[in-house]
Design a protein around this motif. Structure first.
Motif, PDB file in Angstrom:
ATOM      1  N   GLY A  17       3.632   6.817  -8.180  1.00 19.78           N
ATOM      2  CA  GLY A  17       3.672   4.890  -8.176  1.00 19.78           C
ATOM      3  C   GLY A  17       4.304   4.778  -9.393  1.00 19.78           C
ATOM      4  N   SER A  18       5.060   3.678  -9.493  1.00 26.42           N
ATOM      5  CA  SER A  18       5.864   3.191 -10.487  1.00 26.42           C
ATOM      6  C   SER A  18       5.785   1.303 -10.450  1.00 26.42           C
ATOM      7  CB  SER A  18       7.267   3.492 -10.498  1.00 26.42           C
ATOM      8  OG  SER A  18       7.907   3.013  -9.377  1.00 26.42           O
ATOM      9  N   ILE A  19       5.608   1.002 -11.560  1.00 25.62           N
ATOM     10  CA  ILE A  19       5.562  -0.603 -11.727  1.00 25.62           C
ATOM     11  C   ILE A  19       6.736  -1.096 -12.669  1.00 25.62           C
ATOM     12  CG2 ILE A  19       4.270  -2.633 -12.649  1.00 25.62           C
ATOM     13  CD1 ILE A  19       1.844  -0.667 -12.143  1.00 25.62           C
ATOM     14  N   LEU A  20       7.959  -1.748 -12.120  1.00 29.15           N
ATOM     15  CA  LEU A  20       8.721  -2.477 -12.981  1.00 29.15           C
ATOM     16  C   LEU A  20       8.468  -3.551 -13.479  1.00 29.15           C
ATOM     17  CD1 LEU A  20      11.509  -1.588 -10.198  1.00 29.15           C
ATOM     18  CD2 LEU A  20      10.730  -0.200 -12.341  1.00 29.15           C
ATOM     19  N   PHE A  21       8.573  -3.743 -14.659  1.00 32.00           N
ATOM     20  CA  PHE A  21       8.098  -4.930 -15.580  1.00 32.00           C
ATOM     21  C   PHE A  21       9.433  -5.080 -16.497  1.00 32.00           C
ATOM     22  CE2 PHE A  21       4.755  -6.757 -18.701  1.00 32.00           C
ATOM     23  CZ  PHE A  21       5.149  -7.985 -18.135  1.00 32.00           C
ATOM     24  N   ARG A  69      -2.085  -8.376 -13.577  1.00 25.56           N
ATOM     25  CA  ARG A  69      -2.385  -6.858 -14.011  1.00 25.56           C
ATOM     26  C   ARG A  69      -3.715  -6.366 -13.358  1.00 25.56           C
ATOM     27  NH1 ARG A  69      -6.228  -4.299 -16.434  1.00 25.56           N
ATOM     28  NH2 ARG A  69      -7.320  -6.197 -17.147  1.00 25.56           N
ATOM     29  N   ILE A  70      -4.607  -6.936 -12.957  1.00 29.15           N
ATOM     30  CA  ILE A  70      -5.797  -6.542 -12.439  1.00 29.15           C
ATOM     31  C   ILE A  70      -5.434  -6.449 -10.866  1.00 29.15           C
ATOM     32  CG2 ILE A  70      -8.085  -7.282 -11.492  1.00 29.15           C
ATOM     33  CD1 ILE A  70      -8.403  -8.702 -14.062  1.00 29.15           C
ATOM     34  N   LEU A  71      -4.536  -7.236 -10.204  1.00 29.21           N
ATOM     35  CA  LEU A  71      -4.238  -7.050  -8.885  1.00 29.21           C
ATOM     36  C   LEU A  71      -3.409  -5.878  -8.559  1.00 29.21           C
ATOM     37  CD1 LEU A  71      -4.190  -8.393  -6.029  1.00 29.21           C
ATOM     38  CD2 LEU A  71      -2.080  -9.560  -6.974  1.00 29.21           C
ATOM     39  N   ILE A  72      -2.633  -5.871  -9.558  1.00 28.56           N
ATOM     40  CA  ILE A  72      -1.620  -4.447  -9.501  1.00 28.56           C
ATOM     41  C   ILE A  72      -2.219  -2.984  -9.629  1.00 28.56           C
ATOM     42  CG2 ILE A  72       0.122  -3.153 -10.636  1.00 28.56           C
ATOM     43  CD1 ILE A  72       1.346  -6.054 -11.254  1.00 28.56           C
ATOM     44  N   LYS A  73      -3.276  -3.308 -10.552  1.00 26.64           N
ATOM     45  CA  LYS A  73      -4.264  -1.944 -10.708  1.00 26.64           C
ATOM     46  C   LYS A  73      -4.956  -1.658  -9.174  1.00 26.64           C
ATOM     47  CE  LYS A  73      -8.258  -0.213 -13.125  1.00 26.64           C
ATOM     48  NZ  LYS A  73      -9.247  -0.614 -14.568  1.00 26.64           N
ATOM     49  N   LYS A  74      -5.707  -2.941  -8.738  1.00 26.18           N
ATOM     50  CA  LYS A  74      -6.275  -2.641  -7.411  1.00 26.18           C
ATOM     51  C   LYS A  74      -5.457  -1.961  -6.393  1.00 26.18           C
ATOM     52  CE  LYS A  74      -9.126  -5.234  -4.182  1.00 26.18           C
ATOM     53  NZ  LYS A  74      -9.724  -6.513  -3.818  1.00 26.18           N
ATOM     54  N   GLU A  75      -4.201  -2.624  -6.241  1.00 28.56           N
ATOM     55  CA  GLU A  75      -3.246  -2.044  -5.383  1.00 28.56           C
ATOM     56  C   GLU A  75      -2.970  -0.563  -5.553  1.00 28.56           C
ATOM     57  OE1 GLU A  75      -0.107  -4.780  -5.399  1.00 28.56           O
ATOM     58  OE2 GLU A  75      -1.047  -6.233  -4.355  1.00 28.56           O
ATOM     59  N   MET A  76      -2.667   0.009  -6.819  1.00 26.49           N
ATOM     60  CA  MET A  76      -2.491   1.009  -7.171  1.00 26.49           C
ATOM     61  C   MET A  76      -3.425   2.153  -7.056  1.00 26.49           C
ATOM     62  SD  MET A  76       0.876   1.321  -8.127  1.00 26.49           S
ATOM     63  CE  MET A  76       0.895   2.858  -9.333  1.00 26.49           C
ATOM     64  N   LEU A  77      -4.657   1.600  -6.895  1.00 26.93           N
ATOM     65  CA  LEU A  77      -5.778   2.722  -7.081  1.00 26.93           C
ATOM     66  C   LEU A  77      -6.299   2.983  -5.410  1.00 26.93           C
ATOM     67  CD1 LEU A  77      -7.989   1.535  -9.912  1.00 26.93           C
ATOM     68  CD2 LEU A  77      -6.968   3.800  -9.706  1.00 26.93           C
ATOM     69  N   GLU A  78      -5.771   1.786  -4.643  1.00 26.99           N
ATOM     70  CA  GLU A  78      -6.041   2.037  -3.450  1.00 26.99           C
ATOM     71  C   GLU A  78      -5.940   3.332  -2.702  1.00 26.99           C
ATOM     72  OE1 GLU A  78      -4.626  -1.164  -1.051  1.00 26.99           O
ATOM     73  OE2 GLU A  78      -6.105  -2.531  -1.741  1.00 26.99           O
ATOM     74  N   PRO A  79      -4.952   4.001  -2.903  1.00 27.42           N
ATOM     75  CA  PRO A  79      -4.612   5.394  -2.214  1.00 27.42           C
ATOM     76  C   PRO A  79      -5.510   6.167  -2.792  1.00 27.42           C
ATOM     77  CG  PRO A  79      -2.571   4.201  -2.853  1.00 27.42           C
ATOM     78  CD  PRO A  79      -3.467   3.372  -3.355  1.00 27.42           C
TER      79      PRO A  79
END
Length: 256
Positions: A17-21, A69-79
């Protein structure tokens, strides 16, 4: 027993996964500048309300960023969380089956130990009938936990049994020639050790003799209300004290 099927473990396919900031550097720069300005603000009665509004606005923006940040972390951890759940389910299935087999193995081993114990008991009872001391000792006096292990053969145990019975017979004959034989035999039934049993009885009679001597000294001089006798061996002192206490005899110990 049928051959158990193998579990072929194939590595799961992982897409990194990657997050563009892209605004990171600008927001960080703006934040440093803002922090510096806030630190330089001198709060007075005239600007206190304005200062509070400024801080509230800043904190709101920071809170929004933290929520993102919290929302993105949750989405990244779902898989990963789904993968973890699947793995735990598989492990649970295998562990449950493994535990069932282990219980059966344990039960079978206990049954084998009990069967072996029964064989040894019959062997012991058959052999001890040939000895005069057959009423003194039982199979439990001979049995050791290691005898029930699969690694120790019946023949090996039988050999040790013969040695044990021969030793008992020899030592009992030796005891019969000793003073206070009946008392030593009574102790021997508990200790299975000739030297220890003989020492226990010897110490007991030695203590009784010391007390007897002390009582005779008292009778020889009825005018005295106090008798003093000297013991030179610390072991004798302990034996006398024990006898005095057991017979509730009043005494005073004076150490020199």
């Amino acid at each position: 027993m049928n051959t158990l099927p193998k579990i072929n473990i194939e590595s799961p396919v992982v897409t990194q996964g990657s997050i563009l900031f892209p605004a990171y550097k600008k927001i960080k720069s703006d934040s440093l500048l803002l922090a510096q300005q806030i630190e330089n603000i001198e709060v007075t009665e005239e600007n206190v309300k304005q200062s509070k509004k400024l801080l509230a606005a800043v904190n709101k923006e920071v809170k929004n960023l933290e929520s993102e940040r919290i929302l993105i972390k949750k989405e990244m951890l779902e898989p990963y969380n789904e993968f973890e759940k699947q793995v735990k389910e598989i492990v649970s299935i295998v562990k449950t089956a493994d535990e069932m087999v282990r219980q059966q193995v344990t039960q079978m081993e206990e049954e084998e130990r009990e069967d072996k114990k029964l064989v040894l008991k019959r062997m012991f009872e058959k052999r001890i009938r040939m000895y005069d001391f057959k009423t003194y000792f039982t199979f439990d006096d001979f049995l050791e936990n290691r005898y029930l292990n699969k690694s120790l053969s019946i023949n090996k145990i039988e050999s040790e049994m013969v040695e044990w019975l021969t030793k008992i017979e020899t030592e009992l004959k030796a005891i019969e020639t000793m003073p206070h034989a009946d008392e030593i035999i009574a102790e021997y039934k508990e200790t299975k050790d000739l030297a220890v049993s003989a020492q226990i009885v010897s110490d007991r009679h030695k203590a009784q003799e010391l007390i007897k001597e002390a009582k005779n000294d008292i009778k020889d001089d009825q005018l005295h209300t106090k008798i003093t006798f000297t013991l030179f061996d610390e072991k004798d002192v302990k034996l006398v004290e024990m006898f005095m206490q057991q017979n509730k005899i009043k005494f005073e110990k004076v150490e020199k």
